[in-house]
Scaffold this active site. Structure first.
Site, PDB file in Angstrom:
ATOM      1  N   GLU A 120      12.848  51.211  43.049  1.00 24.27           N
ATOM      2  CA  GLU A 120      13.384  49.961  43.611  1.00 24.27           C
ATOM      3  C   GLU A 120      12.305  48.884  43.627  1.00 24.27           C
ATOM      4  OE1 GLU A 120      16.685  50.617  46.844  1.00 24.27           O
ATOM      5  OE2 GLU A 120      14.947  51.908  47.299  1.00 24.27           O
ATOM      6  N   LYS A 179      23.725  44.888  49.181  1.00 25.16           N
ATOM      7  CA  LYS A 179      22.864  45.605  48.235  1.00 25.16           C
ATOM      8  C   LYS A 179      23.782  46.411  47.308  1.00 25.16           C
ATOM      9  CE  LYS A 179      18.716  48.490  48.117  1.00 25.16           C
ATOM     10  NZ  LYS A 179      17.717  49.221  48.932  1.00 25.16           N
TER      11      LYS A 179
END
Length: 129
Positions: free
Chosen positions: A28, A105
């Site tokens: 990420e 997200k």
């Protein structure tokens, strides 16, 4: 005895998109992903309505730019931390009495099919973080 209190006026900015490197996993941070943020600002817009002057209200263009910068800078592990950061910048304008910040997200690292991960925090001016 005073009359009823008017509900607050609301400015909402929805769908502020930015590329961030927030998350707890190495990929990420390395690869990054899109985050989408909605903000809700509670304030009294009557002074601006009376004066018809931008200086008497919150400039939502400036708020959107600040939110975008917050998404794209200073990576954090948790979207809770990002939401708090954005709530604090929204409340920095003394005219804003409360805010709600929603972080989307949609590319969260989840191993099953899903549409979105969403966190909403609500903060009032004068509250401790």
């Amino acid at each position: 005895m005073s009359g009823p209190v008017s509900p607050p006026d609301v400015i909402e900015i929805r769908g502020i998109r930015g590329f961030g490197r927030h998350g707890v996993f190495d990929h990420e941070r390395a690869d990054g992903q899109e985050f989408v943020v909605d903000v809700r600002l509670e304030l009294d817009t009557r002074p601006a309505a009376a004066s018809d002057d931008l200086a008497d209200t919150v400039n939502y263009g400036v708020v959107a730019e600040q939110v975008h910068r917050a998404i794209e800078s200073d990576p954090v592990d948790l979207i809770e931390t990002l939401a708090q950061r954005i709530a604090e910048l929204c409340l920095a304008d003394r005219r804003v009495t409360a805010t709600a910040v929603t972080i989307h997200k949609p590319s969260a690292p989840i191993s099953v099919p899903f549409d979105d991960v969403v966190l909403t925090v609500q903060r009032r001016a004068g509250e401790s973080s």
